[in-house]
Design a protein around this motif. Structure first.
Motif, PDB file in Angstrom:
ATOM      1  N   ARG A  99       0.837  -1.194   0.000  1.00  0.00           N
ATOM      2  CA  ARG A  99       0.000   0.000   0.000  1.00  0.00           C
ATOM      3  C   ARG A  99       0.882   1.258   0.000  1.00  0.00           C
ATOM      4  N   VAL A 100       0.493   2.219  -0.824  1.00  0.00           N
ATOM      5  CA  VAL A 100       1.128   3.534  -0.866  1.00  0.00           C
ATOM      6  C   VAL A 100       0.014   4.564  -0.754  1.00  0.00           C
ATOM      7  N   ALA A 101       0.246   5.643  -0.024  1.00  0.00           N
ATOM      8  CA  ALA A 101      -0.789   6.670   0.156  1.00  0.00           C
ATOM      9  C   ALA A 101      -0.244   8.044  -0.176  1.00  0.00           C
ATOM     10  N   ALA A 102      -1.132   8.895  -0.650  1.00  0.00           N
ATOM     11  CA  ALA A 102      -0.806  10.312  -0.787  1.00  0.00           C
ATOM     12  C   ALA A 102      -0.873  10.943   0.601  1.00  0.00           C
ATOM     13  N   SER A 103       0.042  11.819   0.909  1.00  0.00           N
ATOM     14  CA  SER A 103       0.063  12.447   2.229  1.00  0.00           C
ATOM     15  C   SER A 103      -1.220  13.250   2.449  1.00  0.00           C
ATOM     16  N   GLY A 104      -1.639  13.327   3.710  1.00  0.00           N
ATOM     17  CA  GLY A 104      -2.855  14.051   4.050  1.00  0.00           C
ATOM     18  C   GLY A 104      -4.101  13.198   3.987  1.00  0.00           C
ATOM     19  N   THR A 105      -3.958  11.924   3.644  1.00  0.00           N
ATOM     20  CA  THR A 105      -5.105  11.023   3.577  1.00  0.00           C
ATOM     21  C   THR A 105      -5.269  10.294   4.916  1.00  0.00           C
ATOM     22  N   ALA A 106      -6.470   9.738   5.120  1.00  0.00           N
ATOM     23  CA  ALA A 106      -6.760   9.114   6.410  1.00  0.00           C
ATOM     24  C   ALA A 106      -7.769   7.982   6.245  1.00  0.00           C
ATOM     25  N   ILE A 107      -7.894   7.190   7.300  1.00  0.00           N
ATOM     26  CA  ILE A 107      -8.843   6.081   7.372  1.00  0.00           C
ATOM     27  C   ILE A 107      -9.967   6.481   8.318  1.00  0.00           C
ATOM     28  N   HIS A 108     -11.221   6.307   7.880  1.00  0.00           N
ATOM     29  CA  HIS A 108     -12.380   6.628   8.709  1.00  0.00           C
ATOM     30  C   HIS A 108     -13.283   5.397   8.789  1.00  0.00           C
ATOM     31  N   LEU A 109     -13.612   4.966   9.986  1.00  0.00           N
ATOM     32  CA  LEU A 109     -14.486   3.806  10.163  1.00  0.00           C
ATOM     33  C   LEU A 109     -15.689   4.197  11.022  1.00  0.00           C
TER      34      LEU A 109
END
Length: 222
Positions: A125-135
């Motif tokens: 997994r690679v992410a763009a900075s400033g992203t988040a996980i919401h559950l």
């Protein structure tokens, strides 16, 4: 390879030099996935799995025009589909986790609810900075036992409890520190980073990567 496309809103499939890219394609609707998307993905996984020229599968999303990029807002529940097909979503994540090629999630925006299962089902997994996980708790009926198990395996029991029970967002920077993400990259460098990583993996000997992947999965699930 041939994949039938019945709607312009379905995910997009592109292929180049051993790398197949699946891109969620409802940016105006936060890339919520629907039953037709899941069926398309399942059939596409089968096609890609059977094609020996495919060495890497990248799962990403079109975030064009979004104020705050969203990779996937979750699994869309409508009046026509009030309960949604829990089994279909679970089967899609399971099929992704079991693919022969190396799978790479390129998280181009934040992810919500059970869509996290698709992210965690990938090998890398690679992410763009400033992203988040919401559950959000209200989406808990769509959380399968397999999703809970995958979340605990990647986030640890404490991280999983925080994600599910507190309702607080978890940044991808924090998850990188836990080893969940291979990299968290500036948005302006994101596409280049993902492309370089995918090509790097595709250049490896496929028999070796597949045997290592199988051995690691066997160890993790034993």
């Amino acid at each position: 390879m041939t994949v039938d496309i019945a709607s312009p809103d379905l995910p997009l499939l592109t292929y180049a030099s051993g790398v197949a890219t699946i891109r969620l394609n409802r940016p105006a609707f936060s890339n919520w996935v629907r039953d037709e998307d899941l069926r398309w993905m399942l059939s596409t996984f089968l096609v890609l799995d059977a094609d020996p020229s495919v060495k890497v599968v990248v799962l990403t999303a079109n975030t064009a025009g979004q104020g705050r990029p969203v990779f996937c807002g979750g699994y869309e529940i409508t009046e026509a589909n009030p309960r949604a097909d829990d089994a279909l979503f679970t089967s899609t994540a399971a099929a992704l986790a079991q693919m022969r090629p190396v799978t790479l999630c390129a998280l181009s925006g934040s992810v919500y609810g059970p869509a996290l299962d698709l992210v965690l089902a990938c090998d890398l997994r690679v992410a763009a900075s400033g992203t988040a996980i919401h559950l959000p708790m209200e989406m808990s009926p769509l959380h399968s036992d397999a999703f809970y198990a995958r979340t605990v395996r990647h986030l640890g029991i404490d991280g999983a409890k925080r994600a599910f029970l507190s309702g607080s967002a978890i940044t991808t920077e924090e998850l990188k520190a836990r080893g969940v993400f291979e990299g968290v990259v500036r948005p302006d460098a994101f596409e280049g980073y993902v492309g370089t990583l995918a090509r790097q993996i595709a250049a490896l000997e496929p028999c070796t990567t597949q045997s290592i992947k199988q051995a690691l999965d066997t160890t993790a699930f034993s």
